[in-house]
Scaffold this motif. Sequence first.
Motif, PDB file in Angstrom:
ATOM      1  N   GLU A  14       0.839  -1.194   0.000  1.00  0.00           N
ATOM      2  CA  GLU A  14       0.000   0.000   0.000  1.00  0.00           C
ATOM      3  C   GLU A  14       0.881   1.253   0.000  1.00  0.00           C
ATOM      4  O   GLU A  14       2.103   1.171   0.038  1.00  0.00           O
ATOM      5  CB  GLU A  14      -0.935  -0.027   1.217  1.00  0.00           C
ATOM      6  CG  GLU A  14      -2.013  -1.107   1.110  1.00  0.00           C
ATOM      7  CD  GLU A  14      -2.825  -0.999  -0.161  1.00  0.00           C
ATOM      8  OE1 GLU A  14      -3.351   0.097  -0.451  1.00  0.00           O
ATOM      9  OE2 GLU A  14      -2.935  -2.011  -0.893  1.00  0.00           O
ATOM     10  N   ALA A  15       0.252   2.411  -0.045  1.00  0.00           N
ATOM     11  CA  ALA A  15       0.976   3.672  -0.242  1.00  0.00           C
ATOM     12  C   ALA A  15       2.009   3.945   0.846  1.00  0.00           C
ATOM     13  O   ALA A  15       3.050   4.559   0.586  1.00  0.00           O
ATOM     14  CB  ALA A  15      -0.010   4.831  -0.333  1.00  0.00           C
ATOM     15  N   ASP A  16       1.730   3.481   2.081  1.00  0.00           N
ATOM     16  CA  ASP A  16       2.680   3.749   3.167  1.00  0.00           C
ATOM     17  C   ASP A  16       3.891   2.813   3.136  1.00  0.00           C
ATOM     18  O   ASP A  16       4.794   2.952   3.940  1.00  0.00           O
ATOM     19  CB  ASP A  16       1.981   3.648   4.526  1.00  0.00           C
ATOM     20  CG  ASP A  16       1.488   2.247   4.844  1.00  0.00           C
ATOM     21  OD1 ASP A  16       1.649   1.343   3.987  1.00  0.00           O
ATOM     22  OD2 ASP A  16       0.926   2.044   5.934  1.00  0.00           O
ATOM     23  N   ASN A  17       3.884   1.843   2.228  1.00  0.00           N
ATOM     24  CA  ASN A  17       4.983   0.908   2.036  1.00  0.00           C
ATOM     25  C   ASN A  17       5.159  -0.071   3.202  1.00  0.00           C
ATOM     26  O   ASN A  17       6.090  -0.867   3.216  1.00  0.00           O
ATOM     27  CB  ASN A  17       6.309   1.631   1.769  1.00  0.00           C
ATOM     28  CG  ASN A  17       7.238   0.809   0.877  1.00  0.00           C
ATOM     29  OD1 ASN A  17       6.768   0.121  -0.031  1.00  0.00           O
ATOM     30  ND2 ASN A  17       8.531   0.874   1.145  1.00  0.00           N
ATOM     31  N   ARG A  18       4.275   0.002   4.191  1.00  0.00           N
ATOM     32  CA  ARG A  18       4.344  -0.900   5.341  1.00  0.00           C
ATOM     33  C   ARG A  18       3.243  -1.958   5.280  1.00  0.00           C
ATOM     34  O   ARG A  18       3.451  -3.090   5.701  1.00  0.00           O
ATOM     35  CB  ARG A  18       4.198  -0.121   6.659  1.00  0.00           C
ATOM     36  CG  ARG A  18       5.411   0.730   7.046  1.00  0.00           C
ATOM     37  CD  ARG A  18       5.199   1.386   8.401  1.00  0.00           C
ATOM     38  NE  ARG A  18       4.961   0.409   9.473  1.00  0.00           N
ATOM     39  CZ  ARG A  18       3.790   0.232  10.066  1.00  0.00           C
ATOM     40  NH1 ARG A  18       2.727   0.934   9.699  1.00  0.00           N
ATOM     41  NH2 ARG A  18       3.671  -0.661  11.031  1.00  0.00           N
ATOM     42  N   HIS A  19       2.105  -1.541   4.788  1.00  0.00           N
ATOM     43  CA  HIS A  19       0.966  -2.450   4.767  1.00  0.00           C
ATOM     44  C   HIS A  19       0.871  -3.186   3.431  1.00  0.00           C
ATOM     45  O   HIS A  19       1.243  -2.651   2.387  1.00  0.00           O
ATOM     46  CB  HIS A  19      -0.336  -1.677   5.028  1.00  0.00           C
ATOM     47  CG  HIS A  19      -0.503  -1.257   6.442  1.00  0.00           C
ATOM     48  ND1 HIS A  19       0.063  -0.098   6.943  1.00  0.00           N
ATOM     49  CD2 HIS A  19      -1.150  -1.855   7.485  1.00  0.00           C
ATOM     50  CE1 HIS A  19      -0.242   0.011   8.233  1.00  0.00           C
ATOM     51  NE2 HIS A  19      -0.971  -1.039   8.577  1.00  0.00           N
ATOM     52  N   TYR A  20       0.355  -4.405   3.522  1.00  0.00           N
ATOM     53  CA  TYR A  20       0.138  -5.231   2.348  1.00  0.00           C
ATOM     54  C   TYR A  20      -1.365  -5.436   2.145  1.00  0.00           C
ATOM     55  O   TYR A  20      -2.147  -5.366   3.088  1.00  0.00           O
ATOM     56  CB  TYR A  20       0.784  -6.613   2.509  1.00  0.00           C
ATOM     57  CG  TYR A  20       2.289  -6.622   2.549  1.00  0.00           C
ATOM     58  CD1 TYR A  20       3.035  -6.891   1.395  1.00  0.00           C
ATOM     59  CD2 TYR A  20       2.979  -6.391   3.743  1.00  0.00           C
ATOM     60  CE1 TYR A  20       4.424  -6.933   1.440  1.00  0.00           C
ATOM     61  CE2 TYR A  20       4.357  -6.429   3.793  1.00  0.00           C
ATOM     62  CZ  TYR A  20       5.073  -6.702   2.638  1.00  0.00           C
ATOM     63  OH  TYR A  20       6.444  -6.741   2.688  1.00  0.00           O
ATOM     64  N   SER A  21      -1.734  -5.744   0.906  1.00  0.00           N
ATOM     65  CA  SER A  21      -3.103  -6.156   0.598  1.00  0.00           C
ATOM     66  C   SER A  21      -3.045  -7.194  -0.517  1.00  0.00           C
ATOM     67  O   SER A  21      -1.989  -7.457  -1.090  1.00  0.00           O
ATOM     68  CB  SER A  21      -3.969  -4.963   0.186  1.00  0.00           C
ATOM     69  OG  SER A  21      -3.491  -4.415  -1.032  1.00  0.00           O
ATOM     70  N   LYS A  22      -4.187  -7.784  -0.830  1.00  0.00           N
ATOM     71  CA  LYS A  22      -4.246  -8.813  -1.867  1.00  0.00           C
ATOM     72  C   LYS A  22      -3.958  -8.193  -3.230  1.00  0.00           C
ATOM     73  O   LYS A  22      -4.514  -7.159  -3.581  1.00  0.00           O
ATOM     74  CB  LYS A  22      -5.613  -9.492  -1.851  1.00  0.00           C
ATOM     75  CG  LYS A  22      -5.945 -10.136  -0.507  1.00  0.00           C
ATOM     76  CD  LYS A  22      -7.393 -10.565  -0.435  1.00  0.00           C
ATOM     77  CE  LYS A  22      -7.745 -11.049   0.963  1.00  0.00           C
ATOM     78  NZ  LYS A  22      -7.857  -9.947   1.947  1.00  0.00           N
ATOM     79  N   GLY A  23      -3.117  -8.869  -3.999  1.00  0.00           N
ATOM     80  CA  GLY A  23      -2.742  -8.368  -5.312  1.00  0.00           C
ATOM     81  C   GLY A  23      -3.738  -8.741  -6.395  1.00  0.00           C
ATOM     82  O   GLY A  23      -4.633  -9.563  -6.194  1.00  0.00           O
ATOM     83  N   SER A  24      -3.568  -8.135  -7.562  1.00  0.00           N
ATOM     84  CA  SER A  24      -4.499  -8.352  -8.672  1.00  0.00           C
ATOM     85  C   SER A  24      -4.507  -9.812  -9.130  1.00  0.00           C
ATOM     86  O   SER A  24      -5.553 -10.352  -9.502  1.00  0.00           O
ATOM     87  CB  SER A  24      -4.143  -7.437  -9.843  1.00  0.00           C
ATOM     88  OG  SER A  24      -2.811  -7.672 -10.271  1.00  0.00           O
ATOM     89  N   ARG A  25      -3.361 -10.464  -9.082  1.00  0.00           N
ATOM     90  CA  ARG A  25      -3.299 -11.855  -9.532  1.00  0.00           C
ATOM     91  C   ARG A  25      -4.087 -12.773  -8.601  1.00  0.00           C
ATOM     92  O   ARG A  25      -4.770 -13.702  -9.052  1.00  0.00           O
ATOM     93  CB  ARG A  25      -1.838 -12.301  -9.616  1.00  0.00           C
ATOM     94  CG  ARG A  25      -1.664 -13.672 -10.244  1.00  0.00           C
ATOM     95  CD  ARG A  25      -0.200 -14.029 -10.370  1.00  0.00           C
ATOM     96  NE  ARG A  25      -0.017 -15.343 -10.930  1.00  0.00           N
ATOM     97  CZ  ARG A  25       1.154 -15.971 -11.030  1.00  0.00           C
ATOM     98  NH1 ARG A  25       2.260 -15.364 -10.603  1.00  0.00           N
ATOM     99  NH2 ARG A  25       1.230 -17.179 -11.535  1.00  0.00           N
ATOM    100  N   LEU A  26      -4.003 -12.510  -7.293  1.00  0.00           N
ATOM    101  CA  LEU A  26      -4.745 -13.319  -6.332  1.00  0.00           C
ATOM    102  C   LEU A  26      -6.246 -13.100  -6.500  1.00  0.00           C
ATOM    103  O   LEU A  26      -7.040 -14.043  -6.439  1.00  0.00           O
ATOM    104  CB  LEU A  26      -4.309 -12.976  -4.907  1.00  0.00           C
ATOM    105  CG  LEU A  26      -4.961 -13.786  -3.772  1.00  0.00           C
ATOM    106  CD1 LEU A  26      -4.710 -15.279  -3.962  1.00  0.00           C
ATOM    107  CD2 LEU A  26      -4.448 -13.321  -2.418  1.00  0.00           C
ATOM    108  N   ARG A  27      -6.650 -11.849  -6.733  1.00  0.00           N
ATOM    109  CA  ARG A  27      -8.072 -11.559  -6.944  1.00  0.00           C
ATOM    110  C   ARG A  27      -8.587 -12.227  -8.211  1.00  0.00           C
ATOM    111  O   ARG A  27      -9.702 -12.763  -8.241  1.00  0.00           O
ATOM    112  CB  ARG A  27      -8.304 -10.045  -6.990  1.00  0.00           C
ATOM    113  CG  ARG A  27      -8.149  -9.353  -5.634  1.00  0.00           C
ATOM    114  CD  ARG A  27      -8.730  -7.941  -5.671  1.00  0.00           C
ATOM    115  NE  ARG A  27      -8.023  -7.105  -6.635  1.00  0.00           N
ATOM    116  CZ  ARG A  27      -6.932  -6.398  -6.342  1.00  0.00           C
ATOM    117  NH1 ARG A  27      -6.416  -6.462  -5.115  1.00  0.00           N
ATOM    118  NH2 ARG A  27      -6.337  -5.648  -7.238  1.00  0.00           N
ATOM    119  N   ARG A  28      -7.771 -12.197  -9.281  1.00  0.00           N
ATOM    120  CA  ARG A  28      -8.190 -12.866 -10.528  1.00  0.00           C
ATOM    121  C   ARG A  28      -8.324 -14.371 -10.323  1.00  0.00           C
ATOM    122  O   ARG A  28      -9.240 -15.005 -10.862  1.00  0.00           O
ATOM    123  CB  ARG A  28      -7.177 -12.591 -11.640  1.00  0.00           C
ATOM    124  CG  ARG A  28      -7.304 -11.224 -12.284  1.00  0.00           C
ATOM    125  CD  ARG A  28      -6.601 -11.183 -13.642  1.00  0.00           C
ATOM    126  NE  ARG A  28      -5.209 -11.613 -13.566  1.00  0.00           N
ATOM    127  CZ  ARG A  28      -4.192 -10.809 -13.306  1.00  0.00           C
ATOM    128  NH1 ARG A  28      -4.409  -9.517 -13.077  1.00  0.00           N
ATOM    129  NH2 ARG A  28      -2.958 -11.280 -13.252  1.00  0.00           N
TER     130      ARG A  28
END
Length: 276
Positions: A66-80
Amino acid sequence: MTTSKTDSIRLEGDTPAQRLLALLEVIAGKDQFFTLQSLVDETGLPKPTLHRMLQQLEGSGMLQREADNRHYSKGSRLRRLAENLLLNDTVHGARHAVLSQLVEEVGESCNITALSGGEVLYLDRVETSEALRFYLHPGSRVPVHCSASGKLFLAQMPPAQRKRLLGETPLKAFTRNTLTDLEALEAEIEAVHQAGYAFDDEEFLPGLICIAVLATNPDGGKSNLGIAIQAPIMRMTREKALECLPALRRAANAIAAIDSGAMPQSHSHKQKVKEG
């Protein structure tokens, strides 16, 4: 709130790839962003190990920063991947519809099972609307020797294969009806082989009776798909269960037809169909 080490989630797996998939399962269950440290607290794994795993997942597009470079979220490949799974999982949907129709017809809970090692794995289940019921959710496992479907799977095996499997599987007594003597179990399996159906007569849970058949393998080999009806003994006897056998076999045939239609045809078979 962080998870203590004693409450940490253990990532199952014997290889790095399996542990990476286990981490993805943990991440898939999150509804908010997460940090490296939060996963360390949750899993108890060393920070360098988790950092390396997150780098691999981020590099493959499964995760994103994410923008703060500390947090992660699910990527586009995982969502697809998730979207494609839901979009194309028509076989499961069709099987589930057959199972729901069977429950409506017989009025009791029904499930689809497969053999997994020395256990019977519940692939799908539809519960009855009756107030008294036994909850066994998809993903549940039952020892093969005290399951109606398990006896059917065993009955397909050559004696040497069955002996090898049962020799490594303790015949634990779950109720007073559980068959724990190998000779008695072999006699039961022979009767199942002749009949083409099997009972679990209060052998796994007291008060629960089950009748099962197999769905035919589209390839003509052994089947690894059982269909069963389960009910409390206060509503179902062996005689009443046998009355449900035609409906159970119709459901098994319908599921076999679904699986057959989902099998990819070989080029030679397609050519023969085209020429015919």
